[in-house]
Design an enzyme around this catalytic site. Structure first.
Site, PDB file in Angstrom:
ATOM      1  N   HIS A   4      31.975 -29.420   2.787  1.00 43.41           N
ATOM      2  CA  HIS A   4      31.149 -29.800   3.940  1.00 43.41           C
ATOM      3  C   HIS A   4      29.723 -29.364   3.680  1.00 43.41           C
ATOM      4  CE1 HIS A   4      32.149 -25.611   4.848  1.00 43.41           C
ATOM      5  NE2 HIS A   4      31.376 -25.599   5.922  1.00 43.41           N
ATOM      6  N   HIS A  60      27.469 -27.379   5.012  1.00 44.64           N
ATOM      7  CA  HIS A  60      26.841 -26.118   5.394  1.00 44.64           C
ATOM      8  C   HIS A  60      26.280 -25.497   4.109  1.00 44.64           C
ATOM      9  CE1 HIS A  60      29.001 -25.449   9.508  1.00 44.64           C
ATOM     10  NE2 HIS A  60      27.824 -26.021   9.647  1.00 44.64           N
ATOM     11  N   ASP A 104      26.096 -22.630   2.771  1.00 47.22           N
ATOM     12  CA  ASP A 104      26.858 -21.687   1.936  1.00 47.22           C
ATOM     13  C   ASP A 104      27.876 -22.401   1.046  1.00 47.22           C
ATOM     14  OD1 ASP A 104      28.064 -22.131   4.522  1.00 47.22           O
ATOM     15  OD2 ASP A 104      29.518 -20.557   4.105  1.00 47.22           O
ATOM     16  N   HIS A 105      27.964 -23.735   1.183  1.00 48.06           N
ATOM     17  CA  HIS A 105      28.901 -24.497   0.346  1.00 48.06           C
ATOM     18  C   HIS A 105      28.191 -25.492  -0.577  1.00 48.06           C
ATOM     19  CE1 HIS A 105      32.549 -23.101   2.535  1.00 48.06           C
ATOM     20  NE2 HIS A 105      31.596 -22.806   3.411  1.00 48.06           N
ATOM     21  N   HIS A 154      36.058 -28.113  11.873  1.00 50.27           N
ATOM     22  CA  HIS A 154      34.955 -27.164  11.774  1.00 50.27           C
ATOM     23  C   HIS A 154      33.822 -27.682  12.664  1.00 50.27           C
ATOM     24  CE1 HIS A 154      32.892 -23.865   9.946  1.00 50.27           C
ATOM     25  NE2 HIS A 154      32.138 -24.556   9.114  1.00 50.27           N
ATOM     26  N   ASP A 201      36.272 -24.091   5.369  1.00 52.08           N
ATOM     27  CA  ASP A 201      35.991 -23.620   6.730  1.00 52.08           C
ATOM     28  C   ASP A 201      36.752 -24.445   7.780  1.00 52.08           C
ATOM     29  OD1 ASP A 201      34.232 -22.256   5.163  1.00 52.08           O
ATOM     30  OD2 ASP A 201      32.460 -22.642   6.389  1.00 52.08           O
ATOM     31  N   HIS A 217      36.209 -16.327   2.013  1.00 51.50           N
ATOM     32  CA  HIS A 217      35.190 -16.720   2.992  1.00 51.50           C
ATOM     33  C   HIS A 217      35.063 -15.639   4.073  1.00 51.50           C
ATOM     34  CE1 HIS A 217      32.930 -19.200   5.932  1.00 51.50           C
ATOM     35  NE2 HIS A 217      32.519 -19.842   4.860  1.00 51.50           N
TER      36      HIS A 217
HETATM   37 ZN   LIG Z   1      31.153 -21.466   5.063  1.00 52.05          ZN
HETATM   38 ZN   LIG Z   2      30.921 -24.030   7.406  1.00 52.20          ZN
END
Ligand SMILES: [Zn+2]
Ligand SMILES: [Zn+2]
Length: 310
Positions: free
Chosen positions: A63, A65, A67-68, A143, A213, A271
């Protein structure tokens, strides 16, 4: 048995900490390497893991976000500086296409390899990649934005050749593949030898599920039923369940509940929220529900082995 390994490059969550890197993993199956998620700093983690950059051909983004996926443009740029020529395939939600293409056009002019972006629909369970060794399916998750996990299923390996029998009958090497694929062998004297006599049974096909997530979503178990190894996000421990619901994340107990329902072989937690100094409590609560649980940590390598049916 051919390698099927999971390399943990990053298993922290959105807020940076000194203990963990943001999400990224490498799945290695039969000498091919696939990246899952690419948080900031992933290329450094890749260096530390001693994985050869050139072996990586496919990246799956769960996804959008940061952090990914914040590590993508840095890694793409570095591959260009290293003289990569082979295409790099990136599978992600369609919203990434324009953003990433603009970054590539601006920062990576003259890139000598092709970045091929494949749109995926995270809301359905579907095969999005297939080759001779494996398939990769999306696992719909829940999510704050569209998000999916990925299920790697190894294809059924071929049986093992019995060297002693091959030598005894003097069978030419050119026939080995036919025999592995079920054809027998007829001797010059006209005697037919079945492939079962010339082989021992194949290793079982293995599978790995990456559950990125998500809020607690027990029906993930239906899609990943019987999986050998599952990574499930475990952002919080159960004392922070309210927080988990608010942010559409899961607790360690919930991750373990999904693994148990799926009758998985092995659960890996990751995570982790930046609010914890260590993950011992999460491990304890997950193991009370699903004993064969381990904590992911940067630099760890797990072997995906066949599920031991209790
Ligand atoms: Zn994340
Ligand atoms: Zn996320």
């Amino acid at each position: 048995m051919t390698p099927f390994k999971l390399y943990i490059l990053g298993c922290g969550s959105a807020l940076p900490t000194l203990r963990h890197n943001p999400s990224s993993q490498i799945v290695e199956i039969r000498d091919k390497q696939f990246m899952i998620d690419c948080g900031e700093g992933t290329q450094l983690q890749l260096r530390r893991s001693k994985i050869r950059f050139t072996k990586l051909g496919h990246v799956f983004i769960s996804h959008l976000h940061g952090d990914h996926c914040f590590g993508l443009i840095g890694m793409i740029s570095t591959f260009g500086m290293l003289g990569r020529t082979a295409p790099l395939h990136i599978f992600a939600h369609s919203a990434l296409r324009n953003i990433l293409q603009q970054q590539i056009d601006f920062f990576c002019q003259g890139l000598e390899y092709e970045v091929v972006i494949h749109d995926i629909d995270p809301s359905v369970n579907k095969v999005i990649y297939e080759d001779r060794s494996l398939t990769v399916e999306t696992i719909p998750l829940e999510h704050r934005i569209p998000c999916c996990g990925f299920l790697f299923r190894e294809k059924q390996p071929l049986p093992h050749i019995r060297r002693d029998m091959i030598d005894m009958y003097g069978i030419p090497l050119s026939q080995i593949n036919n025999i592995k694929n079920g054809l027998g062998w007829t001797t010059p004297e006209g005697e037919f030898i079945s492939s079962e006599r010339l082989t021992t049974p194949a290793d079982p096909a293995r599978s790995y599920a990456y559950c990125s997530d998500t809020t607690f979503k027990p029906d993930i178990a239906d899609i990943i039923k019987g999986v050998d190894m599952v990574f499930h996000e475990s952002t919080y421990s159960s004392e922070d369940t309210t927080r988990a619901r608010k942010h559409f994340h899961s607790t360690a107990s919930e991750a373990a509940t999904v693994a148990k329902r799926a009758q998985a072989g092995h659960l890996i937690l990751g995570h982790y929220s930046a609010r914890y100094d260590n993950e011992a409590k999460m491990l304890e609560e997950a193991r009370s529900i699903f004993p064969n649980t381990d904590l992911a940590a940067e630099g760890m390598v797990f072997d995906v082995t066949s599920r031991v049916v209790p």
